[in-house]
Design an enzyme around this catalytic site. Structure first.
Site, PDB file in Angstrom:
ATOM      1  N   ASP A 135       0.709  -1.035   0.202  1.00 49.65           N
ATOM      2  CA  ASP A 135      -0.366  -0.017  -0.146  1.00 49.65           C
ATOM      3  C   ASP A 135       0.844   1.576  -0.053  1.00 49.65           C
ATOM      4  O   ASP A 135       0.651   2.160   0.488  1.00 49.65           O
ATOM      5  CB  ASP A 135      -1.201  -0.205   1.492  1.00 49.65           C
ATOM      6  CG  ASP A 135      -1.613   0.991   0.902  1.00 49.65           C
ATOM      7  OD1 ASP A 135      -2.748   1.246  -0.121  1.00 49.65           O
ATOM      8  OD2 ASP A 135      -2.715   1.563   1.290  1.00 49.65           O
ATOM      9  N   LYS A 180       2.372   4.962  -1.207  1.00 47.26           N
ATOM     10  CA  LYS A 180       1.638   5.971  -1.625  1.00 47.26           C
ATOM     11  C   LYS A 180       1.697   6.980  -0.169  1.00 47.26           C
ATOM     12  O   LYS A 180       1.975   7.187   0.519  1.00 47.26           O
ATOM     13  CB  LYS A 180      -0.431   5.376  -1.882  1.00 47.26           C
ATOM     14  CG  LYS A 180      -0.547   5.316  -0.777  1.00 47.26           C
ATOM     15  CD  LYS A 180      -1.938   5.319  -0.559  1.00 47.26           C
ATOM     16  CE  LYS A 180      -3.450   4.686   0.399  1.00 47.26           C
ATOM     17  NZ  LYS A 180      -4.591   4.767   0.526  1.00 47.26           N
ATOM     18  N   ASN A 213       0.109   7.059   3.174  1.00 44.36           N
ATOM     19  CA  ASN A 213       1.095   5.803   4.136  1.00 44.36           C
ATOM     20  C   ASN A 213       2.594   6.710   4.767  1.00 44.36           C
ATOM     21  O   ASN A 213       2.904   6.027   4.866  1.00 44.36           O
ATOM     22  CB  ASN A 213       0.791   5.131   3.634  1.00 44.36           C
ATOM     23  CG  ASN A 213       0.045   4.346   3.863  1.00 44.36           C
ATOM     24  OD1 ASN A 213      -1.205   5.131   4.282  1.00 44.36           O
ATOM     25  ND2 ASN A 213      -1.208   2.792   2.820  1.00 44.36           N
ATOM     26  N   ASP A 253       1.222   2.536   8.409  1.00 44.13           N
ATOM     27  CA  ASP A 253      -0.068   2.316   8.262  1.00 44.13           C
ATOM     28  C   ASP A 253       0.671   0.232   7.330  1.00 44.13           C
ATOM     29  O   ASP A 253      -0.083   0.469   6.323  1.00 44.13           O
ATOM     30  CB  ASP A 253      -0.948   3.066   7.416  1.00 44.13           C
ATOM     31  CG  ASP A 253      -2.058   2.854   7.040  1.00 44.13           C
ATOM     32  OD1 ASP A 253      -2.070   0.940   7.429  1.00 44.13           O
ATOM     33  OD2 ASP A 253      -3.011   3.544   6.493  1.00 44.13           O
ATOM     34  N   THR A 289      -4.174   0.965  -3.898  1.00 37.13           N
ATOM     35  CA  THR A 289      -5.193   1.934  -3.769  1.00 37.13           C
ATOM     36  C   THR A 289      -4.831   1.885  -5.691  1.00 37.13           C
ATOM     37  O   THR A 289      -3.628   1.661  -6.532  1.00 37.13           O
ATOM     38  CB  THR A 289      -4.872   3.110  -3.210  1.00 37.13           C
ATOM     39  OG1 THR A 289      -4.432   2.415  -2.535  1.00 37.13           O
ATOM     40  CG2 THR A 289      -5.037   4.459  -4.481  1.00 37.13           C
TER      41      THR A 289
HETATM   42  N1  LIG Z   1       2.886   7.604  13.836  1.00 40.05           N
HETATM   43  C1  LIG Z   1       1.974   8.230  14.344  1.00 40.05           C
HETATM   44  N2  LIG Z   1       2.355   9.857  14.551  1.00 40.05           N
HETATM   45  C2  LIG Z   1       1.845  10.785  13.398  1.00 40.05           C
HETATM   46  N3  LIG Z   1       0.776  10.462  13.100  1.00 40.05           N
HETATM   47  C3  LIG Z   1       0.612   9.067  12.998  1.00 40.05           C
HETATM   48  C4  LIG Z   1       1.177   8.491  12.965  1.00 40.05           C
HETATM   49  N4  LIG Z   1       0.198   7.246  13.749  1.00 40.05           N
HETATM   50  C5  LIG Z   1      -0.745   7.704  12.462  1.00 40.05           C
HETATM   51  N5  LIG Z   1      -1.187   9.132  12.595  1.00 40.05           N
HETATM   52  C6  LIG Z   1      -1.766   9.785  11.531  1.00 40.05           C
HETATM   53  O1  LIG Z   1      -3.398   8.916  12.205  1.00 40.05           O
HETATM   54  C7  LIG Z   1      -3.738   8.647  10.716  1.00 40.05           C
HETATM   55  C8  LIG Z   1      -4.427   7.340  10.785  1.00 40.05           C
HETATM   56  O2  LIG Z   1      -3.780   6.578  10.945  1.00 40.05           O
HETATM   57  P1  LIG Z   1      -3.538   4.957  10.157  1.00 40.05           P
HETATM   58  O3  LIG Z   1      -3.482   4.996   8.426  1.00 40.05           O
HETATM   59  O4  LIG Z   1      -2.743   4.308  11.115  1.00 40.05           O
HETATM   60  O5  LIG Z   1      -4.754   4.227  10.632  1.00 40.05           O
HETATM   61  P2  LIG Z   1      -5.863   2.823   9.785  1.00 40.05           P
HETATM   62  O6  LIG Z   1      -6.425   2.181  10.458  1.00 40.05           O
HETATM   63  O7  LIG Z   1      -4.928   2.319   9.499  1.00 40.05           O
HETATM   64  O8  LIG Z   1      -6.220   3.935   8.779  1.00 40.05           O
HETATM   65  P3  LIG Z   1      -7.001   3.763   7.087  1.00 40.05           P
HETATM   66  O9  LIG Z   1      -8.357   3.512   8.214  1.00 40.05           O
HETATM   67  O10 LIG Z   1      -6.494   5.417   6.866  1.00 40.05           O
HETATM   68  O11 LIG Z   1      -6.968   3.035   6.568  1.00 40.05           O
HETATM   69  C9  LIG Z   1      -3.284   8.961   9.467  1.00 40.05           C
HETATM   70  O12 LIG Z   1      -3.317   9.266   8.543  1.00 40.05           O
HETATM   71  C10 LIG Z   1      -1.567   9.885  10.492  1.00 40.05           C
HETATM   72  O13 LIG Z   1      -2.196  11.067   9.470  1.00 40.05           O
END
Ligand SMILES: Nc1ncnc2c1ncn2[C@@H]1O[C@H](COP(=O)(O)OP(=O)(O)OP(=O)(O)O)[C@@H](O)[C@H]1O
Length: 713
Positions: free
Chosen positions: A514, A516, A519, A532, A552
């Protein structure tokens, strides 16, 4: 057409049959080759013709697997596997989720090394008179070296006392007026008097009729205060000098309390949680210190601005900007080979460490840039289960599919982290247990400087929690959207860091799937932090195949669209797509209409805008974006040796010794300005949920907890 970025995606139409115990379609290891030779072109507009810069309107469209199935039907592509898989997927957590389980076998403990704490930096010890007595030790053996191990994680404490004989790696203009202004605003009267006197002495030393254009380079820092008070009535302090202290991707910024740039007093203590046991991988578990100076532009000679551009961070989006950025004076890298001790241990006791600047010539590097005195302690922490009570919640910073992501502070160490919460009930009802555990497993195992580190994971009866290093420079997506495209050098820098991240994942037999800009986070200094890992698949050895549709749309590899099995080679297709998008502003086969885009990915030839003609980038892109995976570059070593990366020293890159070409605007670890205010304005709280999970349901999350000394059991 309205498009939404993942993070704002709507709807939660998960209809997954996937769970930790089923055996879905993903994982047909060793099945026959599916290398498809894609036919010649008959598609519509060629990729390059549709290239335009990112506009504020452009944002990534997220697909669900159902939409993939629909599109594949429209394309007349065999979708028998897809339909079964797609019905079993989570539509909103990720662009598309697979229906495979059993991805968590192959569990291995984190490797550990038997030795205890050592550093290898050139050091000098302070003598009893308080002045540094240079002395080289290659191993930092002032550190004690017991080999007794305990099983719990610990805390690293770094005390920073004072810096000495700091010199700049550039020449400085001899602008008396600004130097006097700075001197008279030094933070204390004593420093101010000292500086004004030094400047007056310098004037009388120099022949005023032919007053020198530059300050004498060896002495320039003697005439600058390290911290000034801005005379605006509020006694606002502004530090010219600052130090970043980084461990395991957690960066803290500290400022001196007094003194000149040459000799500063810091007297600061910073702490880091230590959770990773092993440090055998290059680039990991370094304690890194970077000393920067915010020099008034007027003091930097034009020739230095052009010739030594790579010593300056640039936090301006526009290359037209006059703001050249902060100057990196030097770096200290301390490889800490930590194993856990049952007793507290002093790793370094009041030692002076010398700064080096890897971005100046070999010749220049011989000149000393000064040193800083440190004490480093490691204290084992008693082993205990963490809970949400161990954290203060500061801000909401994002939303994932199963819960919030919050900026938090760990109460005991005062470390700032990103805390990702996942509601068990949602994970189970969407049959996402396997994927959730895979994310946790990969994060706990991986050790690469460009992958967001997992520090801890714990659980309550209702929720799972991941504690990650807090990365606050913003998503690459937003930077790319704002700037349209990136320069060749900047794109190369990001792609090179990502290449090593994907390489580390492949070495663990993990396919990422994934890649992109959404992420990819930028850290405080502008380095990459891949996040992610919810689409990762484990146990993908070199030629193993899987056939789950996920990813994506813009980044889907042709063999994935053809649904006849794909290998981890798809990650190299996505790397090519990302490079193309960074350089041109759009992915190579972009189209507003998704089915048309798939057709283009499968059929259209790769086209380039004129500025890429006959460049190494064009050659690399051609080799990564081969529709037939058997003709594609297929391993990290080969890609690294491509001429596009000829100037990259991979060890220097892995040690984070390249100064990133762009520095995000970040004040400190507390800064959340690069996150959406829709999130940050929300009240941070761990919502109370009233879910009941049976014992067998709870059992599925059995091995979740991680504090550095275990892997998923
Ligand atoms: N370690 C981190 N530091 C700062 N921000 C973070 C971090 N991890 C995640 N985020 C923020 O939180 C958001 C959501 O986290 P993440 O993408 O891991 O969740 P997800 O459930 O996997 O999301 P998605 O449903 O979009 O796949 C990210 O887009 C990012 O902006």
């Amino acid at each position: 057409m309205l498009k939404f970025k993942n993070k704002f995606k709507f709807g939660t139409s998960h209809q997954s049959n996937d769970n930790a115990n089923n055996n879905g379609s993903d994982g047909n290891h060793g099945q026959g080759s599916s290398n498809q030779s894609i036919g010649s072109t008959n598609g519509s507009s060629p990729g390059a013709a549709s290239v335009s810069r990112h506009s504020s309107m452009y944002s990534r469209k997220t697909i669900s697997l159902n939409s993939v199935a629909d599109n594949m039907h429209k394309l007349g592509i065999n979708d028998h596997d897809a339909s079964s898989t797609e019905k079993s997927t989570a539509a909103s957590r990720h662009p598309a989720h697979e229906g495979k389980s059993g991805e968590d076998d192959g569990r291995r403990p984190l490797s550990s090394s038997g030795t205890v704490a050592a550093s290898s930096a050139s050091t000098s010890t302070k003598d009893s008179s308080g002045s540094p007595a240079p002395q080289a030790t290659s191993t930092g053996q002032s550190s004690a070296s017991s080999s007794s191990l305990s099983s719990g994680p610990g805390m690293l404490t770094v005390k920073i006392y004072n810096s000495s004989d700091i010199r700049l790696p550039i020449k400085m203009n001899n602008n008396r007026q600004i130097l006097h202004t700075l001197a008279s605003n030094a933070s204390t009267d004593e420093t101010s008097r000292k500086l004004v006197k030094a400047l007056n002495d310098l004037s009388s030393k120099q022949d005023s009729s032919a007053s020198a254009e530059f300050l004498p380079q060896e002495e320039a820092t003697d005439y600058l205060p390290s911290i000034i008070t801005i005379p605006n009535g509020e006694n606002l302090k502004k530090s010219l000098l600052y130090l970043t202290v980084e461990f395991d991707n957690n960066v803290l910024v500290i400022e001196p309390s007094n003194g000149t740039v040459s000799q500063s007093t810091w007297n600061q203590v910073v702490s880091f949680d230590v959770t990773k046991k092993s440090t055998s991988v290059v680039g990991s578990n370094f304690l890194s210190l970077n000393l920067f100076i915010r020099l008034p532009n007027i003091l930097i000679p034009e020739s230095e601005k052009t010739q030594k551009k790579n010593l300056f961070t640039n936090n301006q989006a526009s290359s037209q900007s006059n703001n050249i950025g902060d100057l990196l004076i030097g770096t200290i890298k301390l490889p800490l080979n930590l194993n856990y001790h049952s007793d507290p241990i002093r790793l370094m006791n009041h030692e002076y460490l010398n700064f080096t600047n890897y971005n100046i010539t070999e010749e220049g590097r011989k000149n000393t840039l000064g040193s800083i005195m440190l004490t480093i302690d490691f204290k084992p922490m008693s082993k205990k289960q963490l809970s949400i009570e161990d954290f203060d919640l500061l801000k909401v910073i994002g939303k994932g599919s199963f819960g919030k992501v919050m900026q938090v502070v760990k109460k005991d160490t005062k470390q700032i982290y990103a805390l990702k919460t996942l509601r068990k009930q949602h994970i189970i009802s969407r049959m996402e247990v396997t994927h959730t555990l895979a994310e946790r497993t990969v994060l706990a195992r991986i050790n690469n400087p460009f992958i967001v580190p997992l520090k801890f994971s714990f659980q309550s009866p209702e929720k799972l929690y991941l504690v990650l290093s807090f990365i606050n420079g913003g998503e690459l997506f937003w930077h790319l959207q704002r700037e349209g495209s990136f320069s060749m050098n900047r794109s190369r820098f990001y792609i090179a860091e990502l290449l090593t991240a994907l390489e580390s994942l492949h070495e663990l037999n993990v396919v990422y799937r994934d890649l992109k800009p959404e992420n990819i986070l930028l850290d405080y200094q502008g380095h990459i932090a891949l996040c992610d890992f919810g689409l990762c698949k484990l146990n993908m050895a070199d030629n193993d195949k899987t056939n789950t549709f996920c990813g994506t749309p813009e980044y889907l590899a042709p063999e994935l669209l053809l649904n006849q099995g794909y290998t981890r080679n798809v990650d190299w297709w996505t790397l090519g797509t990302l490079l193309y998008e960074m350089l041109t502003g759009l992915p190579p086969f972009y189209d507003d209409d998704v089915p048309t885009m798939y057709r283009k990915i499968l059929q259209n030839p790769l086209k380039f805008p004129p500025f890429l003609d006959k460049t190494d980038a064009q050659d690399l892109l051609t080799k990564l974006l081969q529709k037939d995976p058997s003709h594609r570059l297929s391993d990290a070593a080969t890609i690294k040796s491509h001429p596009f990366f000829k100037d990259i020293d991979w060890n220097k890159l892995l040690s984070k010794n390249y100064l990133p070409p762009f520095k995000p605007n970040v004040d400190s670890l507390l800064d959340t300005s690069n996150f959406d205010s829709d999130f940050t304005n929300e009240k941070p709280q761990d919502s109370v949920v009233d879910d009941f999970l049976s014992e067998s349901m709870q059992k599925q999350f059995g091995g979740w907890t991680y504090n550095g000394d275990n892997v998923l059991s």
